[in-house]
Design a protein around this motif. Structure first.
Motif, PDB file in Angstrom:
ATOM      1  N   ARG A  71     -10.933  10.332   6.190  1.00 54.22           N
ATOM      2  CA  ARG A  71     -10.749   9.145   5.763  1.00 54.22           C
ATOM      3  C   ARG A  71      -9.214   9.348   5.528  1.00 54.22           C
ATOM      4  NH1 ARG A  71     -14.075  11.610   1.464  1.00 54.22           N
ATOM      5  NH2 ARG A  71     -16.724  10.667   2.114  1.00 54.22           N
ATOM      6  N   GLU A 113      -9.039   2.807  -3.150  1.00 54.85           N
ATOM      7  CA  GLU A 113      -8.581   4.362  -2.449  1.00 54.85           C
ATOM      8  C   GLU A 113      -7.504   4.888  -3.186  1.00 54.85           C
ATOM      9  OE1 GLU A 113     -11.767   5.784   0.021  1.00 54.85           O
ATOM     10  OE2 GLU A 113     -10.653   4.918   0.793  1.00 54.85           O
ATOM     11  N   ARG A 169       1.195  -1.152   0.117  1.00 57.91           N
ATOM     12  CA  ARG A 169       0.131  -0.256   0.136  1.00 57.91           C
ATOM     13  C   ARG A 169       0.318   1.244   0.085  1.00 57.91           C
ATOM     14  NH1 ARG A 169      -5.518   0.362   2.344  1.00 57.91           N
ATOM     15  NH2 ARG A 169      -4.670   1.382   3.977  1.00 57.91           N
ATOM     16  N   ASN A 204      -9.408   5.553  10.195  1.00 54.75           N
ATOM     17  CA  ASN A 204     -10.597   5.885   8.848  1.00 54.75           C
ATOM     18  C   ASN A 204      -9.474   4.913   7.181  1.00 54.75           C
ATOM     19  OD1 ASN A 204     -12.414   5.168   7.398  1.00 54.75           O
ATOM     20  ND2 ASN A 204     -12.741   7.185   7.470  1.00 54.75           N
ATOM     21  N   SER A 214      -9.003   2.811   2.035  1.00 56.51           N
ATOM     22  CA  SER A 214      -8.854   1.026   1.126  1.00 56.51           C
ATOM     23  C   SER A 214      -8.343   1.179   0.022  1.00 56.51           C
ATOM     24  CB  SER A 214     -10.495   1.302   0.601  1.00 56.51           C
ATOM     25  OG  SER A 214     -10.378   1.859  -0.231  1.00 56.51           O
ATOM     26  N   ASP A 215      -7.852  -0.235  -0.137  1.00 56.35           N
ATOM     27  CA  ASP A 215      -6.887  -0.766  -1.386  1.00 56.35           C
ATOM     28  C   ASP A 215      -7.299   0.149  -2.130  1.00 56.35           C
ATOM     29  OD1 ASP A 215      -5.588  -1.769   0.441  1.00 56.35           O
ATOM     30  OD2 ASP A 215      -6.089  -3.848  -0.699  1.00 56.35           O
TER      31      ASP A 215
END
Lengths: 448, 448
Positions: free
Chosen positions: B392, B403, B33, B397, B400-401
């Motif tokens: 975010r 995003e 990531r 929070n 995500s991958d």
């Protein structure tokens, strides 16, 4: 606040506005002396392990052949040459010293300027002027935080040298005042170097970087690489980060009237300054008594001599440079005190070891740090006295031009006995009348 | 004394001895990531002025074409590529953050490793492992002196990043423990970078250097370039020079059991973290009310939001990144909060200016730093409420991958709409099964 505002700008303006005509004759001459000494120490260091390794590694990444590596036939890009020549000049700690800051001032500045002089047309007067100005601002930036900065562990030659290289290179590039502030900002954010690394190859990384990164900062600034308006005294700037309260008056007081270059000392011996008056005594006595057998030596000097150099047992050349016992013994035995006398081999020489054990040290606050006396008892029971009130190379007893030339000749001969440095010496003394100095550094390379 | 002895050696041993098998699956995934995010921010920054100028200057000195510059067709030597890719990744402050230290951890480390992977054969697992270990030691070295080190003005991404790059590169080079200590010593004496330079090109010099000099330190160590045994905690070492009393327990506590990489946050918006929960509220509301005319916006958040980002009047894109008024206004106007929304042009847009003046800020200690609420009054007099309890991209929070992939796609499209980054994304997710990653970085270059 008013005291802190604009100190970087004032230094920048000083560098930008000062002309060759503003430089007094003695300062011009001292600049040449510093260059003679620089070539001596860079030649002495040019084949040491840190330089060899760094050159091998940099050559893998460099395609340029723009610039000279002092004492070597290889050529390399200008940034890498600045790095290597600075590292070589400082590797033995045999270079010059600005005593109040303990900055070795020429090692970071001269290599940046010499490399640049191989890229752009530069006259001898331009070179000397840029050198004098770079030297001036690095000394003053350091004076504001001396002696605490060095005491805390910062290798001040590296952490202030990057400013000297940037300022000097910026002068050669004819930066304007705003660009000069940028160059000093990019220099500030690259200022690094730890005394913890002294005695290891890692020391050479920060000294080499000071020259390379200072030069690069000036080149970047010329192309518009901007920086903050007050990198030195800003709230998150150089002085605040290194956690010092600078005396900013020392940065700007008498700027353009007094010249820190005049406070430069050159070393006749490649060892700690405190040992120098002792060597003066021992070498003078030995010259007069070349065959006398020594039974005992009593050395008397300022307490700092003891603090810094009372090392009766040492096992490496590096350690021997801060051992008054080794220095006295080896000088008595060989009549010399050059790089060979502080080598690993010499330290292990049984004759040196035997004589070392006969050295006794007495701390005496009546002496200054540049004074010492020795009492030598010879095998026949006679006692000889010598004393030195101001060591050779100190401010009060500077090395002569001829002694500096001789230091350069010896250093060159150490690697390459055939290397004739007369043209180099002549070129340095004649710098102010040279229109183009691009070939200067190449005179420090032996012809095959 | 016992507390301070050997901390560098312990870190070196940790890097040398840790194997891929020792890395838990979530840490491996987080490393990927971080690389996705790295390519996104390096692509976003690859044509900014500091990178353009540095590339033009380095190209004058570099002959090598060994390594990829993310997003660009030029190639350059590996040291310069490490510099440029690190500078590009950090230039917008859009990169990842280790919140407890404020280190942007990937910018110094990944470029060093990717450049090395184009010089030596490196597997995907090797690359990920080296990245994880480099990240770990830089975070821990910084944790011992956080938050005071950053507060004092040190740009911690630079001053700790050089260790991460050295450690990671040293792992890829398979240094032994002694060599790894040397590499960390040569890194320590090159550690530099000042927050005073934030917002100027000079910032990029220290971030780029962290990657370049860390990589070079490891390469030098492999060739025998030695350093001191305790560069971090030695009496004239890193911690003492930077005038900190480190909490050394934070360097070694739980080493090889917990992983600082898991505390990495990625930014959905290229602006100060404190503004992020406000943007979440505004963007969500705007998505539901695409045409509503806004009369007034009241933002409520932690007092830090006011301390860091209460800037009702800003005039540059850079300043707008720390203005909650600008961020709220531009997001309401455009429904977006990407790089374009923090550009110089946007800041001067009359519509943004008009809306900016309608933003009111209330400091409320009841909110956490990742929470905020907005109260939007529309022209029809209705009042709308939105709130965000965990922004975010925050730890609570995380992006995500998907995003992160989207962030990468948008960044690539910003310079080159045709640049298909699907192969790059696929390659990163598949890294642990790749035998040779030498071509990875080149997938971040648009095909012509």
């Amino acid at each position: 606040m008013s005291q802190t505002s604009g100190v970087t700008q004032r230094l920048a303006r000083f560098v930008v506005e000062t002309r060759w005509d503003n430089i007094p004759q003695p300062v011009r001459h001292q600049a040449k002396r510093s260059l003679i000494n620089f070539f001596a120490v860079a030649l002495a260091g040019c084949r040491t392990a840190p330089v060899e390794i760094a050159l091998r590694s940099l050559a893998e990444f460099s395609g340029g052949k723009q610039a000279t590596i002092v004492g070597r036939c290889e050529r390399i890009d200008a940034l890498s040459a600045a790095f290597l020549n600075a590292a070589a000049a400082n590797v033995h700690d045999f270079c010059d010293t600005h005593v109040r800051t303990v900055i070795h001032p020429t090692a970071p500045v001269a290599p940046a300027l010499l490399a640049l002089a191989e890229l752009r047309e530069v006259s001898g007067a331009d070179l000397l002027l840029a050198f004098i100005l770079g030297n001036e601002i690095q000394a003053r930036i350091g004076l504001a935080i001396s002696p605490s900065h060095y005491s805390r562990g910062w290798h001040i030659t590296s952490t202030c040298g990057v400013f000297g290289a940037a300022g000097g290179a910026g002068k050669l590039l004819r930066l304007d005042e705003r660009q000069m502030v940028w160059a000093l900002g990019t220099a500030a954010t690259q200022a690094a170097g730890l005394c913890e690394c002294l005695g290891t190859a890692a020391k050479s990384a920060s000294v080499g970087n000071a020259a390379r990164n200072g030069l690069w900062s000036a080149l970047l600034a010329q192309q518009g690489f901007d920086g903050p308006p007050e990198p030195l005294a800003g709230v998150q700037g150089y002085y605040n980060a290194i956690a010092e309260t600078p005396d900013l008056s020392r940065v700007t007081e008498g700027l353009s009237e007094s010249w820190e270059l005049m406070a430069t000392s050159y070393k006749p011996y490649p060892c700690g300054f405190v040992i120098h008056p002792v060597l003066d005594c021992v070498l003078d006595w030995r010259a007069d008594h070349p065959t006398a057998e020594v039974a005992r030596i009593v050395v008397r000097g300022h307490p700092l001599l003891g603090d810094r150099a009372d090392r009766p047992d040492v096992s490496t050349g590096r350690e021997s440079q801060v051992s008054v016992q080794h220095a006295a013994a080896v000088a008595l035995l060989t009549g010399k005190a050059g790089l060979d006398e502080f080598s690993n081999a010499r330290v292990r020489d049984p004759d040196v070891l035997a004589l070392r054990s006969k050295v006794e040290l007495i701390r005496d606050p009546a002496f200054s740090t540049i004074a010492a006396s020795v009492e030598i008892t010879t095998a026949d029971g006679r006692i000889h006295h010598r004393s030195q009130s101001a060591s050779r190379g100190s401010d009060a007893n500077p090395m002569s031009d001829a002694e500096l030339e001789d230091k350069l000749r010896r250093a060159a001969a150490g690697w390459e006995p055939q290397h004739d440095v007369a043209p180099l010496i002549d070129a340095v003394w004649a710098l102010d009348s040279s229109a183009d100095v691009s070939a200067l550094a190449s005179l420090a390379v032996p012809r095959k």
